[in-house]
Write an enzyme that holds these catalytic residues in place. Structure first.
Site, PDB file in Angstrom:
ATOM      1  N   ARG A   1     -61.972  25.039 -32.717  1.00  0.00           N
ATOM      2  CA  ARG A   1     -61.374  26.042 -31.600  1.00  0.00           C
ATOM      3  C   ARG A   1     -62.298  26.938 -31.535  1.00  0.00           C
ATOM      4  O   ARG A   1     -62.480  28.085 -32.397  1.00  0.00           O
ATOM      5  CB  ARG A   1     -60.067  26.656 -31.913  1.00  0.00           C
TER       6      ARG A   1
ATOM      7  N   TYR B   1     -59.895  37.055 -38.534  1.00  0.00           N
ATOM      8  CA  TYR B   1     -59.507  36.240 -39.733  1.00  0.00           C
ATOM      9  C   TYR B   1     -60.687  35.422 -39.797  1.00  0.00           C
ATOM     10  O   TYR B   1     -60.659  34.561 -40.709  1.00  0.00           O
ATOM     11  CB  TYR B   1     -58.268  35.693 -39.365  1.00  0.00           C
TER      12      TYR B   1
ATOM     13  N   HIS C   1     -56.951  32.082 -30.448  1.00  0.00           N
ATOM     14  CA  HIS C   1     -56.013  30.975 -30.352  1.00  0.00           C
ATOM     15  C   HIS C   1     -55.467  30.966 -28.838  1.00  0.00           C
ATOM     16  O   HIS C   1     -55.373  29.980 -28.112  1.00  0.00           O
ATOM     17  CB  HIS C   1     -54.965  31.356 -31.303  1.00  0.00           C
TER      18      HIS C   1
END
Lengths: 366, 325
Positions: free
Chosen positions: A260, A273, A264
């Protein structure tokens, strides 16, 4: 103590087109039998759905749609699945399959409409057998299994495909759906877009399994891992699995290894993160770069071809945005209209209450 | 017409609907060879085969989730969950998918499924086999909730539930699966969903109940009638959509209402009914609306369960309270 080996298993990994845009060796019959146009179509589709995604991010930033889940980096899986599916097949998406849905027939403006918070965007055309997105993770997997059970019962010559992410493989409904499919040998293909991250949780926190593909073995059917950024690997593997399903030979689980590239959703900040180095390393494996490189070296794809494609894609998207933005506003009263086939009396009264409220507000506005 | 029990009536309804419509397919745990833990599907696999009577893995969410896919594809699945306490594993499928599918696709997809499950206590069963949490489902927009109270009601309502174009939770009172026998019409006997039944008529108060609790309510009503007090007795049959007009009409006539359910009190359906009476019939009321319910505790195990459920004595007390207010 006396012991014997109960089971030995192996998991296959499929890759044709590597990160350098090469197929080594070049003589795989599955690939060499594909016409030149197929490669160009794959490329056009990948470019198209990347652009649809880029426009969605842009529309979100400028407040013209709401929270949106980007598909960037995962286009090869979506194009591969879309090309492998037949029109009569059924498709059950999660929520990061906007590209696949559009390639199946969902008008681009419908995708923007859904992510703008307008439920009319969930209505697929009548001849397209696709479920709406599933916001709860993995809970749509049993729906695909149920449709496959119905297909088998009715002896229809079709297959069912469902797509979900790596996070979904930790959910109970993944297990329950996979288990049903194995027990009843159903015509369903499970495709996992393993994009390495479920919001901030890395794959290593989803599973201690060496691969996701091998989970299928415990359910009694074939699991295979493919390079999810190689559209050829995805297409050929999914196509074979769908044909197997249509022949009545049961389910297949395909894990597509991908990444990805974006957050998100537009409400997330992946910088909290994961490292920029990791993202950059995966950018080099981008499905667009390698396919473009391949068609440039093998089919003389050139700058004017590229320009013509980009122009065409941009025109389509501009038109879709215009169509989306010119839609009449959704009628708030329609919230009630499809709850049941027939609205019960108490709900008719509630609908009437909203109607009065709308009239009052309209009068005040005039 | 023969005298049959409620479980036999369920079996008969399933049998007749399956014979009538090849799209009706049953799925659940132990429903095939075993005929279901309560024998609701006894003999059906012999008649219809294992393609239509599907013994599934032990998988409540899988059963309901699969039924959703089957329903959307065009079948009429009837899923059995062995006990209501095990239905919670399928809650997400019911609440987030079955209930919303028609509305979130603006009618492009529908979900005509039935989930049958025994509910309620009084059968000396282990933990979580005696649940009466119908309010969860009534609170979920998009689900219909149906509870039969007698064998004939069970047959007619189940036939309608199977024919209904939307998802129906069909709660079977396990306590009276075999306790009552009555004549049940053979063949067509649809009872429309959403319409309550006036079981008895009286001018002095309205008793509102459903399912297994109808029977202690009838008992209490019969005893109070010896004192010249006569009640309208409403068996709701369908909890969602609620037939509020039958309730309101009756309370406007009697001015007094007692609601009886075995579910816990707080946020039980009785609260909603009492609120509707207050909203729509306040000026007819001669006494506060009284609820006779289970306590706000987990349904106890068999050694103490008898003290949990309302019985005729408590219903009588409530009747005395509203009549002599």
């Amino acid at each position: 103590m006396p012991k014997k080996i109960l089971s030995n298993f192996s998991v296959e990994y499929v890759q044709f087109l590597n990160e350098s845009g090469r197929i080594d060796p070049l003589d795989y019959s599955e690939v060499s039998s594909l016409p030149e146009q197929t490669f160009k179509d794959f490329y056009a589709d990948i470019v198209m759905i990347r652009a649809i995604d880029e426009k969605a991010l842009n529309l979100q930033r400028t407040g013209r749609i709401g929270t949106y889940a980007s598909i960037q980096g995962q286009e090869a899986i979506q194009v591969g699945c879309a090309k492998a599916l037949q029109g009569s097949d059924w498709f059950f998406p999660a929520f990061r399959e906007t590209g696949l849905s559009v390639l199946r027939g969902t008008p681009i403006e419908k995708a923007y409409q859904y992510w703008s918070g307008d439920e009319r965007g969930n209505v697929v055309p009548d001849n397209q057998h696709d479920f709406p997105v599933s916001i709860p993770v993995g809970t749509h997997i049993p729906h695909a299994v149920g449709a496959a059970l119905a297909v088998k019962y009715k002896k229809d010559p079709i297959a069912v495909l469902t797509v979900f992410g790596d996070g979904a493989t930790s959910k109970g409904d993944f297990h329950e759906g996979m288990n049903f499919a194995g027990v009843f040998k159903l015509p369903v293909v499970f495709v996992c877009q393993n994009n390495q991250w479920a919001i901030s949780v890395p794959l290593s926190r989803q599973t201690a399994s060496a691969s996701l593909a091998q989970k299928a073995i415990a359910y009694g059917f074939e699991g295979v891992q493919v390079d999810g950024n190689d559209v050829l690997a995805v297409y050929l593997t999914v196509k074979a699995a769908l044909e197997k399903a249509r022949r009545g030979e049961g389910p297949t689980f395909i894990e597509g290894v991908t990444y990805r590239l974006k957050d998100h959703t537009t409400a997330d900040d992946a910088g909290r993160y994961r490292s920029q180095e990791e993202v950059e390393a995966w950018r080099k494996k981008d499905p667009i770069i390698r396919l473009k490189s391949y068609i440039e070296s093998h089919f003389n794809w050139n700058a004017s071809d590229e320009e013509a494609l980009i122009t065409k894609v941009n025109q389509q998207i501009t038109k879709a945005v215009e169509t989306y933005e010119s839609k009449a506003p959704i009628d708030p009263l329609s919230m009630f209209d499809t709850l049941f086939e027939q609205l019960p009396p108490d709900l008719l009264r509630q609908r009437e209450r909203l109607s009065k409220r709308l009239n009052t507000e309209n009068e005040a506005a005039e | 017409m023969s005298q049959i029990s409620l479980i036999q009536a369920v079996n008969q309804a399933l049998f007749e609907e399956m014979a009538r419509n090849p799209d009706v397919v049953l799925l659940g745990e132990d429903i095939g060879v075993d005929g279901g833990v309560f024998r609701a599907t006894d003999g059906l696999i012999q008649k219809f085969g294992e393609d239509r009577i599907i013994d599934t893995p032990l998988s409540e969410s899988g059963i309901v989730g699969t039924a959703i896919g089957m329903a959307a594809y065009g079948l009429r699945p009837v899923a059995e969950i062995q006990f209501m306490g095990f239905l919670y594993g399928a809650m997400e499928q019911l609440v987030s998918h079955a209930a919303r599918l028609r509305s979130r696709t603006r009618g492009r997809y529908t979900c005509p499924l039935v989930v049958r499950t025994p509910y309620g206590g009084g059968i000396h069963a282990p933990e979580l086999h005696s649940e009466s949490t119908e309010a969860f489902f009534v609170h979920t927009a998009g689900l219909k909730v149906v509870v039969p109270s007698t064998p004939a009601e069970a047959k007619g309502l189940l036939v309608s539930a199977i024919r209904d174009p939307d998802p129906v939770i069909f709660l079977e009172p396990s306590r009276i699966y075999r306790a009552i026998k009555e004549k049940v019409p053979e063949g067509e006997c649809e009872i429309p969903l959403g319409e309550a039944r006036l079981v008895a008529e009286g001018d002095d108060l309205t008793l509102i109940t459903w399912g297994a609790m109808l029977h202690p309510t009838l008992d209490a009503a019969s005893r109070i009638s010896e004192k010249g007090i006569h009640a309208d007795i409403i068996d709701l049959r369908t909890l969602s959509p609620l037939d509020s007009s039958t309730i309101i009409q009756s309370v406007e006539k009697t001015g007094r209402a007692v609601i009886v359910h075995e579910a816990a009190r707080t946020c039980g359906l009785g609260g909603e009914i009492a609120a509707q009476i207050c909203e729509k019939a306040l000026l007819s009321l001669e006494a506060p609306v009284v609820r006779v319910t289970g306590y706000d505790i987990p349904v106890p195990l068999p050694k103490t369960e008898a003290w949990y459920y309302p019985d005729a004595e408590q219903i009588l007390d409530a009747i005395e309270t509203v009549v002599h207010f």
